[in-house]
Design an enzyme around this catalytic site. Structure first.
Site, PDB file in Angstrom:
ATOM      1  N   HIS A 287       0.823  -1.219   0.000  1.00  0.00           N
ATOM      2  CA  HIS A 287       0.000   0.000   0.000  1.00  0.00           C
ATOM      3  C   HIS A 287       0.850   1.258   0.000  1.00  0.00           C
ATOM      4  CE1 HIS A 287       0.259   0.870   4.400  1.00  0.00           C
ATOM      5  NE2 HIS A 287       0.222  -0.425   4.565  1.00  0.00           N
ATOM      6  N   ASP A 299       6.259   0.657   6.615  1.00  0.00           N
ATOM      7  CA  ASP A 299       4.804   0.492   6.442  1.00  0.00           C
ATOM      8  C   ASP A 299       4.256   1.584   5.550  1.00  0.00           C
ATOM      9  OD1 ASP A 299       2.205  -0.314   6.661  1.00  0.00           O
ATOM     10  OD2 ASP A 299       1.957   0.322   8.737  1.00  0.00           O
ATOM     11  N   GLU A 333      -4.835   1.927   2.586  1.00  0.00           N
ATOM     12  CA  GLU A 333      -4.965   0.742   3.451  1.00  0.00           C
ATOM     13  C   GLU A 333      -5.162   1.169   4.895  1.00  0.00           C
ATOM     14  OE1 GLU A 333      -3.700  -2.380   6.256  1.00  0.00           O
ATOM     15  OE2 GLU A 333      -2.767  -0.448   5.962  1.00  0.00           O
ATOM     16  N   GLU A 334      -4.417   2.201   5.308  1.00  0.00           N
ATOM     17  CA  GLU A 334      -4.342   2.519   6.742  1.00  0.00           C
ATOM     18  C   GLU A 334      -5.666   2.950   7.361  1.00  0.00           C
ATOM     19  OE1 GLU A 334      -2.041   1.647   8.451  1.00  0.00           O
ATOM     20  OE2 GLU A 334      -0.133   1.763   7.403  1.00  0.00           O
ATOM     21  N   ASP A 361       3.338  -6.395   3.316  1.00  0.00           N
ATOM     22  CA  ASP A 361       2.947  -5.302   4.213  1.00  0.00           C
ATOM     23  C   ASP A 361       3.284  -5.649   5.659  1.00  0.00           C
ATOM     24  OD1 ASP A 361       1.883  -3.004   5.316  1.00  0.00           O
ATOM     25  OD2 ASP A 361      -0.201  -3.704   5.205  1.00  0.00           O
ATOM     26  N   HIS A 431       3.743   2.816  12.520  1.00  0.00           N
ATOM     27  CA  HIS A 431       2.852   3.979  12.714  1.00  0.00           C
ATOM     28  C   HIS A 431       3.451   5.062  13.619  1.00  0.00           C
ATOM     29  CE1 HIS A 431      -0.896   1.213  11.857  1.00  0.00           C
ATOM     30  NE2 HIS A 431      -0.029   1.257  10.866  1.00  0.00           N
TER      31      HIS A 431
HETATM   32 ZN   LIG Z   1       0.725  -1.409   6.343  1.00  0.00          ZN
END
Ligand SMILES: [Zn+2]
Length: 464
Positions: A287, A299, A333-334, A361, A431
């Site tokens: 993503h 990520d 995606e998030e 991912d 994140h």
């Molecule tokens: Zn991810």
């Protein structure tokens, strides 16, 4: 003697030819795979692409300028590979903006305050402009809310402090066992009259980085929604200890994040058309969006460049797939999965026959193998190839979760897979502000790309 010798030598020659023929066909897979790994390690472009995505563009939250820059950049790179077709697939995505940096402290006695590191959880409402200050109450997890009840929770800030379980070797299991407090903590606590929630970051390490992520208010009316923030693990420990010494602590936090109307964005798609079975599609993807605090290198910048690298490697070694091999860089995606849903919608509407989809991912760390969502029969077939990956230490082949973005494609007969890198360090960065380029190792990243390319090569060659 002489005659016998002649017969034997003829027989021997036959065996030499027969065995070398068998040997040759086995060798060719081994050799082809070695060529893919060698090329990835010496001539791959993934690391340079990631450098650009991370350091020239940065965090790519859906609906942001950076997300659009990432769309433009990756499309241009795919164009430059000379693959058969590159296009953008429009998709409407949510746009949430963090605003100015959040601020928080706890107060043990009037005027005795300690600042703590927090960040708004993605999708949260803001606090009132001057912030919220209220008594704070610690819970171990959502399960504990009902035993405390409205009596103890009303008017307070709820502090969710369930840690990730350090004994889980698969850290994704530890994550999924406590991420409900981040995702649904605000909705659940507001049912008991809470005025805000503070959630321990999903991080196995003790450090000072708060980790954001997605959350949901479900169908809750706007006026009933309470703000939610994540707190660093160090600060969570300090707050918890302080609450044990003095349960009567006030907590203050302020954030001015905002949800805007949906905006148009894109999935970025490129493909090499199959030579003999172009109607059968193999998808590889990651993503393109990321959270905003770091630059989204692990990520999922890593997964995107590894997926692009698969096409690049096939081009470089001159491998022409029988089936169509398509890279999809999914948007959003998030905080919405809109790109994954849109792609599946498109594939179904066009009645495309997908035979395999794989997603990367889980960070750009050393690959260990793959997990598969498939029938037992297809999984047995996959297991026949496991030994080919042993020289690269990528032979963890198990059934299990594939990927969020390819999930909507799921149907009988389609095999889904996920690249499984080592997961021990993933949640140190996930994140958070420290999900940055310098934490990605070039060789580890390239090995992941080569692993996916090798599996796709085998599936393209032999099918299911
Ligand atoms: Zn991810």
């Amino acid at each position: 003697m002489k005659n016998n010798y002649k017969v034997n030598s003829k027989l021997a020659l036959f065996f030499v030819i027969a065995f070398s023929y068998v040997g040759l066909s086995q060798n060719s897979d081994e050799e082809q795979i070695k060529k893919l790994y060698d090329t990835a390690l010496t001539e791959g472009s993934g690391y340079d692409w990631l450098n650009y995505l991370s350091n020239q563009i940065g965090g790519r939250l859906s609906g942001s300028i950076q997300a659009q820059q990432a769309v433009d950049y990756t499309k241009a790179q795919l164009d430059s590979l000379g693959v058969d077709k590159v296009w953008l697939q429009p998709v409407m995505v949510p746009k949430w903006v963090r605003g100015t940096p959040e601020f928080a402290y706890f107060e043990t006695n009037p005027g005795a305050t300690t600042n703590v590191a927090i960040c708004a959880i993605g999708g949260s409402v803001p606090t009132p402009p001057r912030g919220i200050k209220a008594n704070i109450i610690e819970v171990e997890g959502i399960e504990q809310l009902s035993s405390l009840g409205k009596d103890k929770i009303q008017g307070k800030i709820v502090f969710f402090n369930k840690p990730m379980d350090a004994t889980q070797i698969n850290t994704f299991t530890a994550y999924s066992n406590c991420v409900d407090q981040r995702y649904a903590g605000a909705l659940e606590a507001s049912e008991y009259g809470a005025v805000g929630v503070i959630v321990r970051s999903m991080n196995l390490r003790l450090d000072d980085y708060p980790h954001t992520g997605s959350m949901s208010y479900g169908e809750q009316a706007g006026s009933e929604r309470i703000p939610a923030a994540a707190i660093s693990t160090n600060a969570a420990e300090l707050l918890s200890t302080s609450l044990k010494l003095n349960p009567d602590i006030n907590f203050y936090f302020k954030q001015n994040c905002k949800q805007f109307d949906d905006v148009e964005s894109y999935n970025v798609i490129g493909e090499i058309k199959g030579t003999t079975k172009p109607e059968e599609v193999i998808v590889v993807g990651g993503h393109l969006d990321s959270w905003d605090l770091g630059d989204g290198s692990h990520d999922d910048g890593a997964g995107c460049v590894q997926s692009m690298e698969v096409l690049n490697l096939f081009k470089k070694i001159g491998y022409k797939p029988k089936r169509t091999v398509r890279v999809v860089l999914f948007m959003n995606e998030e905080n919405g999965l809109r790109g994954g849903n849109k792609y599946a919608e498109f594939a179904n509407a066009k009645n495309e026959k997908h035979i395999f989809a794989i997603e990367s991912d889980s960070g750009g760390f050393s690959p260990r193998g793959f997990t598969f969502e498939s029938s037992d029969k297809d999984f047995e077939k996959v297991l026949e190839w496991k030994n080919l990956f042993k020289p690269y230490l990528v032979h963890y082949f198990e059934k299990g979760f594939s990927g969020a973005d390819i999930g909507p494609l799921k149907k009988d007969g389609l095999v889904l897979a996920g690249l499984r890198p080592d997961s021990q360090r993933y949640f140190d960065h996930h994140h958070a502000e420290n999900d940055t380029f310098e934490h990605v190792n070039k060789r580890e990243l390239q090995l992941g790309a080569a692993s996916m390319a090798s599996l796709i090569y085998l599936i393209d060659k032999y099918g299911f």
